[in-house]
Write a protein that holds these residues in place. Structure first.
Motif, short mmCIF file in Angstrom:
data_model
loop_
_atom_site.label_atom_id
_atom_site.label_comp_id
_atom_site.label_asym_id
_atom_site.label_seq_id
_atom_site.Cartn_x
_atom_site.Cartn_y
_atom_site.Cartn_z
N LYS A 111 51.97 17.27 61.03
CA LYS A 111 51.07 16.28 61.60
C LYS A 111 51.80 15.21 62.40
N LEU A 112 52.92 14.74 61.88
CA LEU A 112 53.67 13.67 62.54
C LEU A 112 54.82 14.24 63.36
N LYS A 113 54.86 13.84 64.62
CA LYS A 113 55.89 14.34 65.54
C LYS A 113 56.39 13.20 66.41
N GLY A 114 57.60 13.37 66.89
CA GLY A 114 58.13 12.41 67.84
C GLY A 114 59.04 11.37 67.21
N ARG A 115 59.36 10.34 68.02
CA ARG A 115 60.32 9.31 67.63
C ARG A 115 59.63 8.12 66.96
N TRP A 116 60.29 7.58 65.94
CA TRP A 116 59.79 6.45 65.16
C TRP A 116 60.95 5.50 64.89
N THR A 117 60.63 4.26 64.55
CA THR A 117 61.65 3.28 64.19
C THR A 117 61.22 2.52 62.95
N LEU A 118 62.13 2.44 61.98
CA LEU A 118 61.96 1.61 60.79
C LEU A 118 62.86 0.40 60.97
N THR A 119 62.32 -0.80 60.80
CA THR A 119 63.08 -2.04 60.96
C THR A 119 62.87 -2.92 59.73
N ARG A 120 63.97 -3.29 59.08
CA ARG A 120 63.89 -4.14 57.89
C ARG A 120 63.56 -5.57 58.31
N SER A 121 62.66 -6.19 57.60
CA SER A 121 62.31 -7.59 57.86
C SER A 121 63.05 -8.48 56.86
N LEU A 122 62.89 -9.76 57.00
CA LEU A 122 63.47 -10.71 56.06
C LEU A 122 62.53 -10.99 54.89
N ARG A 123 61.32 -10.44 54.97
CA ARG A 123 60.32 -10.68 53.93
C ARG A 123 60.49 -9.73 52.76
N GLN A 124 60.02 -10.18 51.61
CA GLN A 124 60.01 -9.34 50.41
C GLN A 124 58.67 -9.53 49.70
N LYS A 125 58.30 -8.51 48.95
CA LYS A 125 57.12 -8.62 48.10
C LYS A 125 57.49 -9.53 46.92
N SER A 126 56.51 -9.97 46.17
CA SER A 126 56.77 -10.84 45.03
C SER A 126 57.63 -10.15 43.97
N ASN A 127 57.60 -8.81 43.95
CA ASN A 127 58.42 -8.06 42.99
C ASN A 127 59.83 -7.78 43.53
N GLY A 128 60.19 -8.37 44.68
CA GLY A 128 61.52 -8.21 45.24
C GLY A 128 61.69 -7.01 46.16
N ARG A 129 60.66 -6.20 46.32
CA ARG A 129 60.75 -5.03 47.20
C ARG A 129 60.86 -5.49 48.65
N VAL A 130 61.81 -4.90 49.37
CA VAL A 130 62.06 -5.26 50.77
C VAL A 130 60.96 -4.66 51.65
N ILE A 131 60.50 -5.45 52.59
CA ILE A 131 59.46 -5.00 53.52
C ILE A 131 60.12 -4.60 54.84
N TRP A 132 59.83 -3.40 55.28
CA TRP A 132 60.25 -2.90 56.58
C TRP A 132 59.00 -2.80 57.44
N ALA A 133 59.18 -2.54 58.72
CA ALA A 133 58.08 -2.22 59.62
C ALA A 133 58.38 -0.85 60.21
N ILE A 134 57.34 -0.05 60.37
CA ILE A 134 57.50 1.25 61.01
C ILE A 134 56.60 1.29 62.23
N CYS A 135 57.13 1.80 63.33
CA CYS A 135 56.29 1.93 64.52
C CYS A 135 56.66 3.19 65.29
N LYS A 136 55.68 3.70 65.98
CA LYS A 136 55.83 4.89 66.81
C LYS A 136 56.44 4.47 68.14
N ASP A 137 57.47 5.17 68.56
CA ASP A 137 58.06 4.91 69.87
C ASP A 137 57.21 5.57 70.96
N ALA A 138 57.28 5.05 72.16
CA ALA A 138 56.57 5.64 73.30
C ALA A 138 57.28 6.94 73.66
N ASP A 139 56.62 8.05 73.45
CA ASP A 139 57.16 9.37 73.78
C ASP A 139 56.00 10.30 74.09
#
Length: 187
Positions: A111-139
């Motif tokens: 189902k999922l094809k192509g280029r993607w990017t995961l980028t770590r943010s400076l934010r964390q959940k209250s339980n300490g889990r690191v929040i990243w952002a994922i986005c689809k690249d233009a392809d």
């Protein structure tokens, strides 16, 4: 996350995307095989094929490879194998990318094809889990904002063709799946 020692990229490794009903809270999990484990991110809002849409990806514990293809019911959760395939990093040293907080990769899923990017943010959940952002690249696989969402277009399991409710019903109440696959909400 797994040890981030240097590891050469440019070879395809297993990819799994799970759809979880964790006690009534629906979310997706992205799992990328790396150094013998599945690196894992919980995706509360799923994924978008629209370039520049940034979705939250919460870093969770690595999972054992054996649970990559699991679909069924375990304890209070229903788990669907929503997508599977292969992935490869666009950089040579995946460990360095994870340490720096930017991982660019290509998906070769059903189902999922192509280029993607995961980028770590400076934010964390209250339980300490690191929040990243994922986005689809233009392809070539990217979609316009007026196209149907991939989550709506392809809601069924890639191995059984079932919906979440059909998976839940087919397992009944007495059978249980693996107990060691933690979800975001059990940590």
């Amino acid at each position: 996350m797994a040890s981030v020692a240097p590891y050469l990229a440019f070879s395809r490794r297993p990819l799994f995307v799970k759809y979880h009903d964790a006690g009534g809270y629906l979310h997706y999990d992205l799992r990328l095989e790396y150094q013998g484990v599945l690196l894992s991110w919980a995706l509360p809002d799923g994924l978008s094929y629209y370039p520049n849409d940034r979705y939250e990806a919460i870093e969770v514990d690595d999972h054992r490879k054996e649970y990559g293809a699991f679909e069924g019911v375990r304890e209070r959760d229903t788990v669907m194998l929503w997508d599977r395939g292969m992935w490869e990093s666009e950089q040579v040293d995946i460990g360095a990318c994870l340490r720096k907080g930017v991982l660019r990769f290509s998906l070769y899923g059903e189902k999922l094809k192509g280029r993607w990017t995961l980028t770590r943010s400076l934010r964390q959940k209250s339980n300490g889990r690191v929040i990243w952002a994922i986005c689809k690249d233009a392809d070539a696989f990217a979609r316009s904002q007026n196209a149907i969402s991939i989550m709506d277009e392809a809601p069924y399991s890639v191995i059984s063709g079932k919906t979440m409710e059909e998976i839940r019903q087919s397992w009944g109440t007495g059978r249980k799946g693996p107990h060691s696959e933690l979800t975001l909400f059990e940590m």
